[in-house]
Motif scaffolding. Structure first.
Motif, mmCIF file in Angstrom:
data_model
loop_
_atom_site.group_PDB
_atom_site.id
_atom_site.type_symbol
_atom_site.label_atom_id
_atom_site.label_comp_id
_atom_site.label_asym_id
_atom_site.label_seq_id
_atom_site.Cartn_x
_atom_site.Cartn_y
_atom_site.Cartn_z
ATOM 1 N N ASP A 163 39.843 42.136 38.963
ATOM 2 C CA ASP A 163 38.610 41.404 39.337
ATOM 3 C C ASP A 163 38.779 40.778 40.723
ATOM 4 N N CYS A 164 40.009 40.380 41.026
ATOM 5 C CA CYS A 164 40.309 39.707 42.291
ATOM 6 C C CYS A 164 39.984 40.576 43.496
ATOM 7 N N VAL A 165 40.236 41.869 43.357
ATOM 8 C CA VAL A 165 40.089 42.792 44.485
ATOM 9 C C VAL A 165 38.645 42.833 44.989
ATOM 10 N N SER A 166 37.711 42.809 44.047
ATOM 11 C CA SER A 166 36.316 43.023 44.429
ATOM 12 C C SER A 166 35.738 41.857 45.227
ATOM 13 N N VAL A 167 36.373 40.702 45.204
ATOM 14 C CA VAL A 167 35.801 39.557 45.927
ATOM 15 C C VAL A 167 36.520 39.242 47.245
ATOM 16 N N CYS A 168 37.658 39.859 47.497
ATOM 17 C CA CYS A 168 38.427 39.494 48.701
ATOM 18 C C CYS A 168 37.734 40.009 49.959
ATOM 19 N N PRO A 169 37.388 39.107 50.880
ATOM 20 C CA PRO A 169 36.647 39.535 52.073
ATOM 21 C C PRO A 169 37.491 40.271 53.099
ATOM 22 N N VAL A 170 38.821 40.205 52.962
ATOM 23 C CA VAL A 170 39.663 40.843 53.989
ATOM 24 C C VAL A 170 40.578 41.936 53.410
ATOM 25 N N ASP A 171 40.330 42.342 52.166
ATOM 26 C CA ASP A 171 41.084 43.456 51.560
ATOM 27 C C ASP A 171 42.600 43.304 51.717
ATOM 28 N N CYS A 172 43.107 42.177 51.245
ATOM 29 C CA CYS A 172 44.553 41.966 51.432
ATOM 30 C C CYS A 172 45.339 42.022 50.124
ATOM 31 N N PHE A 173 44.772 42.729 49.114
ATOM 32 C CA PHE A 173 45.534 42.970 47.878
ATOM 33 C C PHE A 173 46.236 44.318 47.962
ATOM 34 N N TYR A 174 47.453 44.367 47.432
ATOM 35 C CA TYR A 174 48.258 45.592 47.438
ATOM 36 C C TYR A 174 48.688 45.885 46.011
ATOM 37 N N GLU A 175 48.763 47.184 45.687
ATOM 38 C CA GLU A 175 48.883 47.580 44.289
ATOM 39 C C GLU A 175 50.235 48.199 43.941
ATOM 40 N N GLY A 176 50.926 47.526 43.040
ATOM 41 C CA GLY A 176 52.132 48.085 42.453
ATOM 42 C C GLY A 176 51.806 48.748 41.134
ATOM 43 N N GLU A 177 52.838 49.316 40.524
ATOM 44 C CA GLU A 177 52.644 50.029 39.271
ATOM 45 C C GLU A 177 52.035 49.138 38.192
ATOM 46 N N ASN A 178 52.484 47.883 38.096
ATOM 47 C CA ASN A 178 51.957 47.039 37.015
ATOM 48 C C ASN A 178 51.555 45.635 37.473
ATOM 49 N N MET A 179 51.331 45.459 38.786
ATOM 50 C CA MET A 179 50.945 44.133 39.314
ATOM 51 C C MET A 179 50.330 44.312 40.702
ATOM 52 N N LEU A 180 49.488 43.367 41.095
ATOM 53 C CA LEU A 180 49.025 43.314 42.487
ATOM 54 C C LEU A 180 49.730 42.173 43.203
ATOM 55 N N VAL A 181 49.747 42.255 44.528
ATOM 56 C CA VAL A 181 50.213 41.130 45.346
ATOM 57 C C VAL A 181 49.212 40.912 46.480
ATOM 58 N N ILE A 182 49.332 39.751 47.105
ATOM 59 C CA ILE A 182 48.508 39.391 48.261
ATOM 60 C C ILE A 182 49.411 39.373 49.486
ATOM 61 N N ASP A 183 48.956 39.975 50.591
ATOM 62 C CA ASP A 183 49.724 39.884 51.838
ATOM 63 C C ASP A 183 49.494 38.500 52.453
ATOM 64 N N PRO A 184 50.523 37.669 52.505
ATOM 65 C CA PRO A 184 50.331 36.300 52.991
ATOM 66 C C PRO A 184 49.943 36.230 54.471
ATOM 67 N N ASP A 185 50.222 37.295 55.224
ATOM 68 C CA ASP A 185 49.839 37.297 56.642
ATOM 69 C C ASP A 185 48.369 37.645 56.834
ATOM 70 N N GLU A 186 47.776 38.290 55.836
ATOM 71 C CA GLU A 186 46.372 38.707 55.957
ATOM 72 C C GLU A 186 45.414 37.773 55.225
ATOM 73 N N CYS A 187 45.894 37.097 54.202
ATOM 74 C CA CYS A 187 45.043 36.199 53.403
ATOM 75 C C CYS A 187 44.499 35.078 54.286
ATOM 76 N N ILE A 188 43.177 34.854 54.193
ATOM 77 C CA ILE A 188 42.547 33.798 55.016
ATOM 78 C C ILE A 188 42.305 32.521 54.206
ATOM 79 N N ASP A 189 42.942 32.447 53.026
ATOM 80 C CA ASP A 189 42.916 31.218 52.219
ATOM 81 C C ASP A 189 41.517 30.803 51.789
ATOM 82 N N CYS A 190 40.641 31.789 51.576
ATOM 83 C CA CYS A 190 39.268 31.417 51.205
ATOM 84 C C CYS A 190 39.211 30.914 49.767
ATOM 85 N N GLY A 191 40.141 31.383 48.911
ATOM 86 C CA GLY A 191 40.212 30.881 47.542
ATOM 87 C C GLY A 191 39.245 31.514 46.567
#
Ligand code: SF4
Ligand code: F3S
Length: 114
Positions: free
Chosen positions: A16-44
């Motif tokens: 659900d998180c992916v669809s709302v991120c304005p800067v597409d900074c989620f990355y996909e592993g086999e069983n988890m996502l992560v956020i790139d801390p350099d790209e996240c704009i802290d919108c929350g």
């Protein structure tokens, strides 16, 4: 500051998180996502979207390990920009608190359209 995905995501991956991120900074592993801390704009805006409460601001105490995992894996996992189905066993793993031993560092196998 940045937002961080923590262990509640493991083996659920609701995305659900992916669809709302304005800067597409989620990355996909086999069983988890992560956020790139350099790209996240802290919108929350992703934080309340996660059914597992697995997204937290890095101002919360004790998140050093997960911040490092997010930063490291974001460099090697593929970006994910569209919501997908949760993992097949998501319901079984939902709400479990000790999941970090199950983290896979392998990237997701994504389907590409040619
Ligand atoms: Fe994306 Fe905003 Fe969440 Fe950062 S806080 S990952 S920019 S939605
Ligand atoms: Fe994971 Fe929650 Fe996103 S379970 S994929 S952080 S909506």
């Amino acid at each position: 500051m940045t937002y961080v995905v923590v262990e509640g995501c493991i083996n659920c991956k609701h995305t659900d998180c992916v669809s709302v991120c304005p800067v597409d900074c989620f990355y996909e592993g086999e069983n988890m996502l992560v956020i790139d801390p350099d790209e996240c704009i802290d919108c929350g805006v992703c934080e309340p979207e996660c059914p597992e409460d697995a997204i937290l601001p890095d101002t919360e105490p004790g998140l050093e390990k997960w911040l490092e995992i997010n930063a490291d894996m974001a460099k090697v996992w593929p970006v994910i920009v569209d919501q997908i189905d949760p993992l097949p066993d998501a319901e079984k793993w939902s709400g479990l608190s000790k999941k970090s031993d199950h983290l896979s560092r392998r990237p997701a196998k994504q389907a590409f359209c040619q």
